[in-house]
Design a protein around this motif. Sequence first.
Motif: not given
Length: 300
Positions: A181-184, A235-237, A242-254
């Motif tokens: 999140y700190k890295l957007f 994650g949303k919290t 942190l005033h950051r977006p919640h956009l980039v998913p981390a899929p299970s397989f990865a």
Amino acid sequence: MKIAIAGGTGFIGKKLTDYLLENGNQVLILSRTKKESTKSGLQYIEWMTEGAAPERELDGISAFINLAGKSINDRWTDEAKKQIVESRVKTTSEVYRIIQNLETKPEVLINASAVGIYGTSEEETFTEESRPKASDFLSETVIKWEQEAARISDLGVRTVFTRFGIILGEKGALPSIVLPYKLFAGGTVGSGTQWLSWIHINDVVKLIHFLLLQKSIEGPVNAASPNPVQMKDFGKTVAKVLHRPHLVPAPSFALKLALGEKSMLVLEGQRVIPKVALENNFQFSHSVLEEALSDILKST
């Protein structure tokens, strides 16, 4: 009180030691290396080394707190898994030997444990009355850990198993969780529906101190906030605080590819309620996730 702590130099141990000293207790930390203390009321005692006999210096302690064990944050190779199990069982066995040899036994043993003992589920809610379930490496490890510690109750010592949820603090699991999140680059981990039972580090040390004093409490105690959340909401919290977006998913397989078997720590979980703490009127200082994260991350 005169309190011995095994694992007193770790994440929980350091916070707990400071808290106990501030509240007028004497603390004896069991360490593999001999150290001199610069703090009043604090003493280091050598253990788990050849020739060490810590029981000679521990007679008269009021309580024993066992937090010792290899970190589970390393990659779970076969060798690492062996060390994770053995470090917990062997140190707890040594705690048993020490207490057995004390002329005056401590009133209470508080032994670390984990909510992983219940196994994982998205549907069930677990309390201390729920049965342990050996369904994966973590649950099997915790069951063996508690079985070893339970032997100490046979010595006439009140024995408490503090089943920790994910402990939130400036160390531990949280820094690696918030880094994306700190890295957007933060977003939903896995399905996002898996439960995360969490607790603020300050409530961990407060609860341990509470359990030292509550002589009627023994057996398992869930050390988790009364308000567990699903990973997507966690994650949303984090993003909100942190005033950051919640956009980039981390899929299970990865995550499975990157972390191997250890990925279960973030891809699976359990909804745990601290029934014993609540029924005994323990007051959580940080029971709501947004407030807890704000308190920890306010300086970032």
